[in-house]
Design a protein around this motif. Structure first.
Motif, PDB file in Angstrom:
ATOM      1  N   ALA A   1       0.828  -1.204   0.000  1.00 18.86           N
ATOM      2  CA  ALA A   1       0.000   0.000   0.000  1.00 18.86           C
ATOM      3  C   ALA A   1       0.865   1.259   0.000  1.00 18.86           C
ATOM      4  O   ALA A   1       0.581   2.222  -0.717  1.00 18.86           O
ATOM      5  CB  ALA A   1      -0.935  -0.003   1.201  1.00 18.86           C
ATOM      6  N   ALA A   2       1.933   1.243   0.801  1.00 17.78           N
ATOM      7  CA  ALA A   2       2.831   2.402   0.857  1.00 17.78           C
ATOM      8  C   ALA A   2       3.452   2.666  -0.504  1.00 17.78           C
ATOM      9  O   ALA A   2       3.577   3.813  -0.949  1.00 17.78           O
ATOM     10  CB  ALA A   2       3.923   2.175   1.894  1.00 17.78           C
ATOM     11  N   GLU A   3       3.832   1.583  -1.196  1.00 19.78           N
ATOM     12  CA  GLU A   3       4.431   1.724  -2.524  1.00 19.78           C
ATOM     13  C   GLU A   3       3.410   2.246  -3.536  1.00 19.78           C
ATOM     14  O   GLU A   3       3.692   3.171  -4.297  1.00 19.78           O
ATOM     15  CB  GLU A   3       4.976   0.374  -2.980  1.00 19.78           C
ATOM     16  N   VAL A   4       2.225   1.661  -3.546  1.00 18.86           N
ATOM     17  CA  VAL A   4       1.194   2.058  -4.511  1.00 18.86           C
ATOM     18  C   VAL A   4       0.753   3.499  -4.285  1.00 18.86           C
ATOM     19  O   VAL A   4       0.581   4.268  -5.233  1.00 18.86           O
ATOM     20  CB  VAL A   4      -0.017   1.105  -4.418  1.00 18.86           C
TER      21      VAL A   4
ATOM     22  N   LEU B   1      -1.229   6.681   7.720  1.00 22.16           N
ATOM     23  CA  LEU B   1      -2.381   6.923   6.857  1.00 22.16           C
ATOM     24  C   LEU B   1      -2.855   5.641   6.173  1.00 22.16           C
ATOM     25  O   LEU B   1      -3.997   5.557   5.725  1.00 22.16           O
ATOM     26  CB  LEU B   1      -2.044   7.981   5.805  1.00 22.16           C
ATOM     27  N   ILE B   2      -1.977   4.641   6.097  1.00 22.60           N
ATOM     28  CA  ILE B   2      -2.385   3.362   5.519  1.00 22.60           C
ATOM     29  C   ILE B   2      -3.422   2.698   6.408  1.00 22.60           C
ATOM     30  O   ILE B   2      -4.459   2.214   5.931  1.00 22.60           O
ATOM     31  CB  ILE B   2      -1.157   2.451   5.326  1.00 22.60           C
TER      32      ILE B   2
ATOM     33  N   ASP C   1      -3.264  10.360  -9.262  1.00 14.55           N
ATOM     34  CA  ASP C   1      -2.425   9.693 -10.252  1.00 14.55           C
ATOM     35  C   ASP C   1      -2.086   8.249  -9.879  1.00 14.55           C
ATOM     36  O   ASP C   1      -1.232   7.620 -10.494  1.00 14.55           O
ATOM     37  CB  ASP C   1      -1.134  10.478 -10.471  1.00 14.55           C
ATOM     38  N   VAL C   2      -2.782   7.710  -8.890  1.00 16.96           N
ATOM     39  CA  VAL C   2      -2.527   6.347  -8.407  1.00 16.96           C
ATOM     40  C   VAL C   2      -3.286   5.330  -9.263  1.00 16.96           C
ATOM     41  O   VAL C   2      -4.373   5.607  -9.774  1.00 16.96           O
ATOM     42  CB  VAL C   2      -2.942   6.228  -6.916  1.00 16.96           C
ATOM     43  N   THR C   3      -2.700   4.135  -9.378  1.00 17.87           N
ATOM     44  CA  THR C   3      -3.392   2.992  -9.972  1.00 17.87           C
ATOM     45  C   THR C   3      -3.659   1.982  -8.872  1.00 17.87           C
ATOM     46  O   THR C   3      -2.715   1.479  -8.249  1.00 17.87           O
ATOM     47  CB  THR C   3      -2.545   2.349 -11.089  1.00 17.87           C
TER      48      THR C   3
END
Length: 259
Positions: free
Chosen positions: A52-55, A65-66, A133-135
């Motif tokens: 999640a942190a990477e994405v 925040l995750i 801009d996240v996928t």
């Protein structure tokens, strides 16, 4: 008139409030789409914090925040005009608007949202962290997802009025007005002029846009064309240059030398 704002990346974290109730939000035609985004975001953050942190592009200082995203449906929801923070929103300062200006904001202002598509100032939402801009796994590009769902809601909110599009490039990708709307679409660019040279400076851009919206709401101006919007802004003391109308609307350049 519909004033379409970008969200802020940073957001307030309310500690009190009832959990999110999607049925209470404006633009109910977006409920199903909102549910899909929330499900994908919650699943990502609940299953694998490192992924999640990477994405989401979150560094070590933002890892909390995750967990917040993972429990999004349990988090307190408050008015959107209390959630969004940062330079634009600090200068708009919803809380200190006059009563009349607050009423106008309810009907004339909307915020583009990666999670909710579009929200009104009075919509009760939780804080979240999801950039445009996240996928997202299982959903795809957030911007691409909203391009498929957001249009009818924006058009319903716009009606036959003027669209004042203040979104950043990332959030402009969520929905772009069709060419037939161009005569009543105004985009605003803020240029900082110093030493005879002009350039876009993020802080000046955001602060000035916040002040422009505040001034329009307080004045009660409701222009119906880009040219009339330029006139209204000039009457409020801004230096405005009007570009040539195009297929995407008319660009207004607001030139400032200081905040």
């Amino acid at each position: 008139m519909l004033i379409l704002l970008p969200p802020s990346e940073g957001k307030a974290l309310p500690t009190r409030g009832r959990p999110l109730d999607l049925a209470t939000l404006s633009s109910p035609e977006l409920t199903e789409a909102r549910s899909e985004v929330i499900a994908a975001l919650v699943e990502l953050c609940a299953d694998d914090a490192d992924k999640a942190a990477e994405v989401l592009g979150l560094g070590p200082s933002l890892r909390e925040l995750i967990q917040h995203n993972a429990t999004l449906l349990e988090q307190p929801a408050v008015r959107a005009d209390r959630i969004y923070t940062g330079v634009l929103y600090d200068n708009l300062d919803f809380a200190s608007l006059s009563s009349a200006a607050k009423r106008r904001a309810t009907g004339r202002v909307a915020v583009t949202s990666s999670v909710f598509g579009m929200v009104r100032p009075g919509d009760a939402i939780p804080s979240y962290r999801l950039s445009g801009d996240v996928t997202l796994p299982g959903l795809g590009s957030v911007a691409g997802f909203w391009r498929e769902h957001l249009g009818p809601a924006v058009l319903e909110a716009l009606g036959d009025g003027l669209l004042v599009d203040l979104r950043s490039t990332t959030y402009a990708n969520f929905w772009r007005p069709a060419a037939d709307l161009a005569p009543r679409v105004a985009t605003v660019r803020v240029l900082h002029e110093q030493g005879g040279k002009r350039k876009v400076v993020s802080h000046f851009n955001k602060a000035t846009k916040g002040r422009l919206v505040r001034a329009l709401l307080e004045e009660g101006a409701n222009p119906r064309t880009p040219a009339r919007l330029a006139e209204a802004l000039r009457d409020l003391g801004w230096f405005v240059e009007v570009g040539e109308p195009g297929k995407k609307g008319t660009q207004l350049d607001v030139v400032v030398s200081e905040l």
